[in-house]
Design a protein around this motif. Structure first.
Motif, mmCIF file in Angstrom:
data_model
loop_
_atom_site.group_PDB
_atom_site.id
_atom_site.type_symbol
_atom_site.label_atom_id
_atom_site.label_comp_id
_atom_site.label_asym_id
_atom_site.label_seq_id
_atom_site.Cartn_x
_atom_site.Cartn_y
_atom_site.Cartn_z
ATOM 1 N N GLY A 9 -11.298 2.935 -7.739
ATOM 2 C CA GLY A 9 -11.991 1.669 -7.885
ATOM 3 C C GLY A 9 -12.666 1.552 -9.248
ATOM 4 O O GLY A 9 -12.718 2.513 -10.015
ATOM 5 N N GLY A 10 -13.176 0.350 -9.522
ATOM 6 C CA GLY A 10 -13.859 0.149 -10.787
ATOM 7 C C GLY A 10 -14.043 -1.316 -11.094
ATOM 8 O O GLY A 10 -13.872 -2.178 -10.222
ATOM 9 N N ARG A 19 -5.214 0.718 -9.511
ATOM 10 C CA ARG A 19 -4.479 1.425 -8.472
ATOM 11 C C ARG A 19 -5.452 2.311 -7.706
ATOM 12 O O ARG A 19 -6.080 3.204 -8.288
ATOM 13 N N LEU A 20 -5.554 2.044 -6.426
ATOM 14 C CA LEU A 20 -6.377 2.873 -5.539
ATOM 15 C C LEU A 20 -5.510 3.971 -4.937
ATOM 16 O O LEU A 20 -4.332 3.762 -4.658
ATOM 17 N N SER A 21 -6.144 5.117 -4.724
ATOM 18 C CA SER A 21 -5.482 6.238 -4.063
ATOM 19 C C SER A 21 -6.317 6.679 -2.874
ATOM 20 O O SER A 21 -7.531 6.509 -2.864
ATOM 21 N N CYS A 22 -5.654 7.255 -1.895
ATOM 22 C CA CYS A 22 -6.350 7.788 -0.724
ATOM 23 C C CYS A 22 -5.617 9.043 -0.273
ATOM 24 O O CYS A 22 -4.422 8.988 0.025
ATOM 25 N N VAL A 23 -6.346 10.147 -0.213
ATOM 26 C CA VAL A 23 -5.790 11.417 0.220
ATOM 27 C C VAL A 23 -6.254 11.725 1.635
ATOM 28 O O VAL A 23 -7.461 11.647 1.929
ATOM 29 N N LEU A 24 -5.311 12.069 2.500
ATOM 30 C CA LEU A 24 -5.630 12.472 3.878
ATOM 31 C C LEU A 24 -5.544 13.985 3.964
ATOM 32 O O LEU A 24 -4.564 14.588 3.511
ATOM 33 N N SER A 25 -6.546 14.601 4.571
ATOM 34 C CA SER A 25 -6.542 16.041 4.783
ATOM 35 C C SER A 25 -6.950 16.347 6.214
ATOM 36 O O SER A 25 -7.541 15.512 6.903
ATOM 37 N N THR A 71 2.050 1.892 -1.092
ATOM 38 C CA THR A 71 3.084 2.911 -0.991
ATOM 39 C C THR A 71 2.471 4.198 -0.465
ATOM 40 O O THR A 71 1.242 4.328 -0.414
ATOM 41 N N ARG A 72 3.318 5.129 -0.076
ATOM 42 C CA ARG A 72 2.829 6.436 0.362
ATOM 43 C C ARG A 72 3.745 7.521 -0.167
ATOM 44 O O ARG A 72 4.960 7.318 -0.325
ATOM 45 N N ASP A 73 3.143 8.682 -0.421
ATOM 46 C CA ASP A 73 3.868 9.875 -0.848
ATOM 47 C C ASP A 73 3.542 10.967 0.151
ATOM 48 O O ASP A 73 2.470 11.586 0.076
ATOM 49 N N ASN A 74 4.449 11.187 1.094
ATOM 50 C CA ASN A 74 4.171 12.159 2.157
ATOM 51 C C ASN A 74 4.092 13.591 1.631
ATOM 52 O O ASN A 74 3.482 14.449 2.258
ATOM 53 N N ALA A 75 4.688 13.851 0.483
ATOM 54 C CA ALA A 75 4.603 15.189 -0.105
ATOM 55 C C ALA A 75 3.221 15.459 -0.693
ATOM 56 O O ALA A 75 2.803 16.613 -0.800
ATOM 57 N N LYS A 76 2.505 14.388 -1.034
ATOM 58 C CA LYS A 76 1.180 14.523 -1.641
ATOM 59 C C LYS A 76 0.058 14.103 -0.705
ATOM 60 O O LYS A 76 -1.110 14.054 -1.119
ATOM 61 N N ASN A 77 0.402 13.752 0.538
ATOM 62 C CA ASN A 77 -0.599 13.318 1.523
ATOM 63 C C ASN A 77 -1.427 12.140 1.001
ATOM 64 O O ASN A 77 -2.630 12.051 1.290
ATOM 65 N N THR A 78 -0.777 11.259 0.292
ATOM 66 C CA THR A 78 -1.505 10.215 -0.411
ATOM 67 C C THR A 78 -0.867 8.840 -0.191
ATOM 68 O O THR A 78 0.356 8.723 -0.158
ATOM 69 N N VAL A 79 -1.730 7.846 -0.043
ATOM 70 C CA VAL A 79 -1.288 6.453 -0.080
ATOM 71 C C VAL A 79 -1.913 5.797 -1.293
ATOM 72 O O VAL A 79 -2.983 6.200 -1.761
ATOM 73 N N TYR A 80 -1.235 4.771 -1.771
ATOM 74 C CA TYR A 80 -1.678 4.044 -2.946
ATOM 75 C C TYR A 80 -1.733 2.551 -2.649
ATOM 76 O O TYR A 80 -0.984 2.042 -1.811
ATOM 77 N N LEU A 81 -2.610 1.873 -3.371
ATOM 78 C CA LEU A 81 -2.630 0.418 -3.342
ATOM 79 C C LEU A 81 -2.649 -0.057 -4.791
ATOM 80 O O LEU A 81 -3.671 0.054 -5.458
ATOM 81 N N GLN A 82 -1.500 -0.534 -5.244
ATOM 82 C CA GLN A 82 -1.400 -1.094 -6.582
ATOM 83 C C GLN A 82 -1.815 -2.553 -6.513
ATOM 84 O O GLN A 82 -1.208 -3.342 -5.781
ATOM 85 N N MET A 83 -2.843 -2.900 -7.266
ATOM 86 C CA MET A 83 -3.392 -4.254 -7.229
ATOM 87 C C MET A 83 -3.204 -4.901 -8.596
ATOM 88 O O MET A 83 -3.787 -4.435 -9.587
ATOM 89 N N ASN A 84 -2.392 -5.936 -8.638
ATOM 90 C CA ASN A 84 -2.123 -6.668 -9.865
ATOM 91 C C ASN A 84 -2.664 -8.093 -9.773
ATOM 92 O O ASN A 84 -2.970 -8.571 -8.673
ATOM 93 N N SER A 85 -2.778 -8.747 -10.910
ATOM 94 C CA SER A 85 -3.254 -10.141 -10.962
ATOM 95 C C SER A 85 -4.538 -10.300 -10.165
ATOM 96 O O SER A 85 -4.677 -11.230 -9.351
#
Length: 126
Positions: A9-10, A19-25, A71-85
């Motif tokens: 965030g920012g 681009r937001l990221s979220c890591v699940l552990s 999007t999500r990257d199951n290898a990295k346990n991470t989801v992303y939210l790309q926010m444009n405009s």
């Protein structure tokens, strides 16, 4: 115990991107469908986007469709939210969330989700 940690965030000017990221552990990431919600001051928490566990099928709120991509990257346990405009009305605290309900796609209610992150602030200036 599932833990979710958001980042990215920012402060950004209108028309910009973040681009937001979220890591699940704590548990197997691919067992969880994921979502993003947001909450602006004085407003209820609202659905933004969701993604399925394996196939990565996404759904979006009408207010962000065409501008945001989850999007999500199951290898990295991470989801992303790309926010444009980005628009000033996108200003809110953004929360990552997860549920493990099998066969339920694109859930849009806060009560459908089991785990929540602490949130990350997104501020869009005009």
């Amino acid at each position: 115990q599932v833990q979710l940690v958001e980042s990215g965030g920012g402060l950004v000017q209108a028309g910009g991107s973040l681009r937001l990221s979220c890591v699940l552990s704590g548990r197997t990431f691919s067992s969880y469908a994921m979502g993003w919600f947001r909450q602006a001051p004085g407003k209820e928490r609202e659905f933004v986007a969701a993604i399925t566990r394996i196939s990565g099928i996404t759904e979006y709120a009408d207010s962000v469709k065409g501008r945001f991509t989850m999007t999500r990257d199951n290898a990295k346990n991470t989801v992303y939210l790309q926010m444009n405009s980005l628009k000033p009305e996108d200003t809110a605290v953004y929360y990552c969330t997860a549920h493990s309900k099998v066969g339920r796609v694109g859930l849009r209610s806060t009560t459908d989700y089991d785990y929540w992150g602490q949130g990350t602030q997104v501020t869009v200036s005009s």
